[in-house]
Scaffold this active site. Structure first.
Site, PDB file in Angstrom:
ATOM      1  N   HIS A  56       1.081  -0.935   0.083  1.00 15.11           N
ATOM      2  CA  HIS A  56       0.271  -0.322  -0.106  1.00 15.11           C
ATOM      3  C   HIS A  56       0.813   0.924  -0.366  1.00 15.11           C
ATOM      4  O   HIS A  56       1.989   1.685   0.566  1.00 15.11           O
ATOM      5  CB  HIS A  56      -1.037  -0.166   0.799  1.00 15.11           C
ATOM      6  CG  HIS A  56      -0.284   0.336   2.495  1.00 15.11           C
ATOM      7  ND1 HIS A  56       0.450   0.776   2.822  1.00 15.11           N
ATOM      8  CD2 HIS A  56      -0.824  -1.310   3.979  1.00 15.11           C
ATOM      9  CE1 HIS A  56       0.835   0.759   4.569  1.00 15.11           C
ATOM     10  NE2 HIS A  56      -0.004  -0.928   4.374  1.00 15.11           N
ATOM     11  N   CYS A 111       2.928  -8.655  14.589  1.00 14.27           N
ATOM     12  CA  CYS A 111       4.080  -8.459  14.941  1.00 14.27           C
ATOM     13  C   CYS A 111       4.963  -9.382  14.636  1.00 14.27           C
ATOM     14  O   CYS A 111       6.635  -8.720  14.036  1.00 14.27           O
ATOM     15  CB  CYS A 111       4.237  -7.677  15.815  1.00 14.27           C
ATOM     16  SG  CYS A 111       2.861  -6.354  16.159  1.00 14.27           S
ATOM     17  N   LYS A 159      -6.751  -3.005   5.677  1.00 12.77           N
ATOM     18  CA  LYS A 159      -8.217  -3.013   4.564  1.00 12.77           C
ATOM     19  C   LYS A 159      -9.270  -3.737   5.042  1.00 12.77           C
ATOM     20  O   LYS A 159     -10.444  -2.674   4.131  1.00 12.77           O
ATOM     21  CB  LYS A 159      -7.869  -4.627   4.259  1.00 12.77           C
ATOM     22  CG  LYS A 159      -6.573  -5.736   2.779  1.00 12.77           C
ATOM     23  CD  LYS A 159      -6.816  -6.753   2.616  1.00 12.77           C
ATOM     24  CE  LYS A 159      -6.225  -7.082   1.316  1.00 12.77           C
ATOM     25  NZ  LYS A 159      -6.832  -7.983   1.515  1.00 12.77           N
ATOM     26  N   HIS A 199      -1.799  -3.159  16.175  1.00  8.56           N
ATOM     27  CA  HIS A 199      -2.192  -3.767  15.478  1.00  8.56           C
ATOM     28  C   HIS A 199      -3.857  -3.843  16.393  1.00  8.56           C
ATOM     29  O   HIS A 199      -4.887  -3.975  15.161  1.00  8.56           O
ATOM     30  CB  HIS A 199      -2.320  -4.983  14.747  1.00  8.56           C
ATOM     31  CG  HIS A 199      -1.279  -5.335  14.027  1.00  8.56           C
ATOM     32  ND1 HIS A 199       0.161  -5.532  14.077  1.00  8.56           N
ATOM     33  CD2 HIS A 199      -1.171  -4.628  12.863  1.00  8.56           C
ATOM     34  CE1 HIS A 199       0.887  -5.886  13.454  1.00  8.56           C
ATOM     35  NE2 HIS A 199       0.575  -5.129  12.096  1.00  8.56           N
ATOM     36  N   HIS A 249       4.043   1.609   2.462  1.00  5.26           N
ATOM     37  CA  HIS A 249       5.300   0.456   2.195  1.00  5.26           C
ATOM     38  C   HIS A 249       5.762   1.465   1.083  1.00  5.26           C
ATOM     39  O   HIS A 249       6.808   1.216   1.127  1.00  5.26           O
ATOM     40  CB  HIS A 249       5.059  -1.050   1.532  1.00  5.26           C
ATOM     41  CG  HIS A 249       3.936  -1.497   2.464  1.00  5.26           C
ATOM     42  ND1 HIS A 249       3.310  -2.050   2.283  1.00  5.26           N
ATOM     43  CD2 HIS A 249       4.489  -1.517   3.866  1.00  5.26           C
ATOM     44  CE1 HIS A 249       2.228  -3.057   3.197  1.00  5.26           C
ATOM     45  NE2 HIS A 249       3.209  -3.051   4.085  1.00  5.26           N
ATOM     46  N   CYS A 270       2.146 -11.647  19.575  1.00  5.94           N
ATOM     47  CA  CYS A 270       1.142 -10.637  18.197  1.00  5.94           C
ATOM     48  C   CYS A 270       1.705 -11.248  16.924  1.00  5.94           C
ATOM     49  O   CYS A 270       2.479 -11.325  16.640  1.00  5.94           O
ATOM     50  CB  CYS A 270       1.274  -9.668  18.252  1.00  5.94           C
ATOM     51  SG  CYS A 270       0.461  -8.941  16.729  1.00  5.94           S
ATOM     52  N   CYS A 292      -2.706  -5.785  20.727  1.00  8.44           N
ATOM     53  CA  CYS A 292      -1.765  -5.595  20.489  1.00  8.44           C
ATOM     54  C   CYS A 292      -1.855  -4.246  20.510  1.00  8.44           C
ATOM     55  O   CYS A 292      -2.570  -3.535  19.043  1.00  8.44           O
ATOM     56  CB  CYS A 292      -1.451  -5.896  19.467  1.00  8.44           C
ATOM     57  SG  CYS A 292      -0.074  -5.465  17.867  1.00  8.44           S
ATOM     58  N   LYS A 312      -5.643   4.852  10.299  1.00  9.46           N
ATOM     59  CA  LYS A 312      -4.564   4.378  10.402  1.00  9.46           C
ATOM     60  C   LYS A 312      -4.736   3.160   9.078  1.00  9.46           C
ATOM     61  O   LYS A 312      -5.987   2.687   9.037  1.00  9.46           O
ATOM     62  CB  LYS A 312      -4.422   2.810  11.009  1.00  9.46           C
ATOM     63  CG  LYS A 312      -3.136   2.720  10.999  1.00  9.46           C
ATOM     64  CD  LYS A 312      -2.612   1.505  12.383  1.00  9.46           C
ATOM     65  CE  LYS A 312      -1.978   0.335  12.457  1.00  9.46           C
ATOM     66  NZ  LYS A 312      -1.314  -0.166  12.040  1.00  9.46           N
TER      67      LYS A 312
HETATM   68  N1  MSP Z   1       9.127  -7.459   7.522  1.00 10.90           N
HETATM   69  C1  MSP Z   1       9.382  -5.925   8.355  1.00 10.90           C
HETATM   70  C2  MSP Z   1      10.575  -5.923   8.669  1.00 10.90           C
HETATM   71  C3  MSP Z   1      11.599  -7.043   8.011  1.00 10.90           C
HETATM   72  S1  MSP Z   1      12.993  -5.359   7.898  1.00 10.90           S
HETATM   73  C4  MSP Z   1      14.653  -6.257   8.890  1.00 10.90           C
HETATM   74  C5  MSP Z   1       8.051  -5.542   8.108  1.00 10.90           C
HETATM   75  N2  MSP Z   1       7.174  -5.558   7.343  1.00 10.90           N
HETATM   76  S2  MSP Z   1       6.071  -4.408   7.339  1.00 10.90           S
HETATM   77  O1  MSP Z   1       5.592  -4.659   5.397  1.00 10.90           O
HETATM   78  O2  MSP Z   1       5.249  -4.866   8.267  1.00 10.90           O
HETATM   79  O3  MSP Z   1       6.984  -3.116   6.568  1.00 10.90           O
HETATM   80  C6  MSP Z   1       6.340  -2.272   7.584  1.00 10.90           C
HETATM   81  C7  MSP Z   1       7.880  -0.892   7.331  1.00 10.90           C
HETATM   82  O4  MSP Z   1       6.412  -0.970   5.960  1.00 10.90           O
HETATM   83  C8  MSP Z   1       7.400   0.067   7.759  1.00 10.90           C
HETATM   84  O5  MSP Z   1       8.697   0.644   9.071  1.00 10.90           O
HETATM   85  C9  MSP Z   1       7.536   1.537   6.952  1.00 10.90           C
HETATM   86  O6  MSP Z   1       9.042   0.738   6.200  1.00 10.90           O
HETATM   87  C10 MSP Z   1       6.558   0.356   5.850  1.00 10.90           C
HETATM   88  N3  MSP Z   1       5.411   1.144   6.286  1.00 10.90           N
HETATM   89  C11 MSP Z   1       4.425   0.112   6.412  1.00 10.90           C
HETATM   90  N4  MSP Z   1       3.543   0.640   6.511  1.00 10.90           N
HETATM   91  C12 MSP Z   1       3.424   1.722   6.600  1.00 10.90           C
HETATM   92  C13 MSP Z   1       2.723   3.650   7.825  1.00 10.90           C
HETATM   93  N5  MSP Z   1       1.711   3.744   7.529  1.00 10.90           N
HETATM   94  N6  MSP Z   1       3.385   5.335   6.706  1.00 10.90           N
HETATM   95  C14 MSP Z   1       4.654   4.981   6.469  1.00 10.90           C
HETATM   96  N7  MSP Z   1       5.494   3.276   6.452  1.00 10.90           N
HETATM   97  C15 MSP Z   1       4.447   2.326   6.845  1.00 10.90           C
HETATM   98  O7  MSP Z   1       7.351  -4.833   9.314  1.00 10.90           O
END
Ligand code: MSP
Length: 515
Positions: free
Chosen positions: A20, A133, A302, A151, A23, A130, A148, A299
């Site tokens: 999304h 997480c 989905k 989440h 990311h 969780c 959590c 936040k």
């Molecule tokens: N797989 C772990 C990370 C391992 S790194 C060694 C993980 N993955 S995740 O798919 O949940 O990605 C989290 C990251 O996605 C956040 O730290 C950020 O970089 C990005 N984001 C996900 N949602 C976000 C927002 N709503 N806003 C900004 N960044 C976001 O955690």
């Protein structure tokens, strides 16, 4: 060690779902920083990828009736397709299910296991877990509803015999590390969070699981599967060539900046440096934990339909506007909210009416008065404060970019855009051009404006590579844009009179208001 290569990373994302805009926010930021450093002539290594192990992935696969490997094989291309469309210039893409990564995880585990400090030991763990997480919480961590804290979903009580990493032994070494290098955690507010967390005392964390099997086996006890976070963090070593290519590793490690959002601060700012210290490796030079993106204040998820896929915006606004908007609208480091309206507003004000209008005005006047050829700036002094404005803004831009203060860097660039549009209104070259006696004045004004455009092309390239390339073409400057070097190429006076410009398509055409 590692002085030669500028090594930057995104988190590796969980491919249990499609990306999304949250990311994409991190990935675009890292791409912008990577492109900037390449433009400065540095050797850049930009790593991203997918985090494919763990219970979350296993459950997502089960929910679709697939085995985890086929599930991640099918999902991972959905991430790369987004990076491709966003123009992400990663140098390597890691999937944690790759054999090259298994080698590294095993080597790292073994090295810590054998480090003579008993940093990995077998113990029993009972805790509240969780799955989303992939982390344990204590009662104190939970929300008021007992869920959590990230989440807001129920946690699960788990009891297992696990191997533990002796994080508690690293408290003082970590504190000393932050004290000596306060720039290792940025922005400063995040460093303060980390300091209070570590000062409060650290608990050992378990690095293995026996309740499921989707992961790498511990080399010394294959009944245990490596904890997904231990596995995931090691990706940064795999990318740099740890164990497989010592020469490349020496040139690349430590990472210069790991970018993440604040959600995974604890893993990157506390666990990761301690793990590296335990393995006798240098910690990364900096973790930049930016803020969280919300949609209309909520936040993204989905369930409440706020998980916006980047394509929904790219189809309407295009890639350059997409990249620019998120980097400019949300102060990098702070939380911020996305809305369609604010994106449409920025598109119009900063891009169509701002940079786009400046470029089309100048190129149209050059075409009309000089057949498109850049004239000699024959009348002295008419450039006014433009060279000084540009010089100061370039200096500010560079300073901000060096510190990954992306939003402030872009603000400096748009100060130039605003000043130059105003300069044209003040000088009115279109009115002067009506009298052939003013030819020298018009030439000087247009030379100065075109020179600003040339410099703007360089400065906007990291954020908006496509638009910058198109403007570069229209300006007709010889050589490739990506072969220009900042700061030299951004000095005033680089535009050669005689350069043949063309008035091409509008850089940012007006958009329909609807979606
Ligand atoms: N797989 C772990 C990370 C391992 S790194 C060694 C993980 N993955 S995740 O798919 O949940 O990605 C989290 C990251 O996605 C956040 O730290 C950020 O970089 C990005 N984001 C996900 N949602 C976000 C927002 N709503 N806003 C900004 N960044 C976001 O955690």
């Amino acid at each position: 060690m590692g002085e030669e290569v500028f090594y930057i990373t995104t988190p590796i994302y969980y491919p249990n779902d499609v990306p999304h805009i949250g990311h994409a926010y991190t990935t675009v930021a890292v791409d912008l920083v990577a492109r900037y450093h390449r433009l400065c002539g540095e050797e850049v290594f930009f790593l991203t990828g997918t985090d494919e192990h763990g219970q979350k992935l296993q459950r997502a696969a089960e929910a679709e009736g697939k085995d985890p490997q086929s599930f991640v094989d099918a999902m991972e291309p959905r991430w790369r397709e987004v990076w491709e469309r966003l123009g992400i210039t990663y140098d390597d893409y890691i999937r944690t299910t790759q054999p090259r990564h298994e080698e590294v995880v095993r080597a790292l585990l073994q090295r810590v296991y054998d480090n003579g400090q008993n940093d990995i030991y077998l113990g029993t763990f009972e805790g509240l877990y969780c799955v989303a997480c992939e982390a344990y919480y204590t009662e104190d961590d939970l929300s008021a509803a007992g869920n959590c804290p990230i989440h807001d979903r129920p946690v699960e009580a788990m009891a297992q015999q696990n191997y533990f990493f002796r994080l508690s032994a690293y408290r003082d070494r970590l504190l000393e590390h932050y004290e000596k290098h306060p720039e290792v955690v940025r922005p400063e507010t995040r460093l303060n969070e980390v300091l209070s967390l570590v000062r409060g005392g650290l608990q050992d964390f378990s690095i293995s699981r026996t309740s499921f099997d989707w992961g790498f086996r511990l080399p010394w006890d294959p009944k245990h599967v490596c904890y997904v976070w231990f596995d995931a963090l090691a990706n940064y070593l795999t990318g740099a060539g740890y164990s497989a290519d010592p020469e490349r590793f020496a040139r690349t490690w430590p990472a210069d900046i790991h970018f993440t959002a604040k959600d995974i601060l604890r893993f990157h700012a506390v666990y990761w440096p301690a793990m590296l210290m335990a393995a006798g490796l240098e910690p990364a030079r900096c973790l930049f934990a930016h803020g969280f993106l919300t949609v209309g204040g909520d936040k993204m998820s989905k369930t409440n339909a706020t998980g916006i896929h980047p394509f929904q915006l790219l189809d309407h606004f295009g890639v350059d506007a997409y990249r620019y908007y998120f980097m400019r609208e949300i102060q990098f480091g702070a939380d911020g909210s996305f809305s369609w309206e604010s994106m449409a507003r920025r598109y119009k004000a900063d891009l169509s009416d701002g940079l786009g209008n400046l470029a089309s005005r100048v190129l149209a006047m050059l075409a009309k008065s000089f057949g498109g050829v850049v004239p000699e700036p024959a009348a002295a002094g008419l450039e006014g404060d433009l060279p000084g404005t540009v010089e100061a803004a370039v200096a500010r831009y560079q300073e901000c970019m060096a510190g990954a203060e992306i939003t402030d860097a872009l603000t400096a660039v748009w100060d130039i855009v605003a000043r130059t549009n105003k300069y044209l209104v003040e000088k009115e070259p279109w009115a002067l051009a009506k009298d052939p006696g003013n030819r020298d004045e018009v030439a000087s004004i247009l030379y100065a404006s075109a020179e600003v455009l040339r410099i703007l092309t360089l400065l906007t390239y990291p954020a908006m590579p496509g638009a910058a390339e198109r403007l570069w073409e229209q300006l007709g400057v010889p050589g490739c844009l990506t072969e220009q070097r900042i700061p030299e190429a951004a000095c005033w006076g680089g535009l050669a009179p005689g350069t043949a410009t063309t008035k091409g398509e509008a850089l940012f055409p007006r958009l329909d208001e609807g979606r």
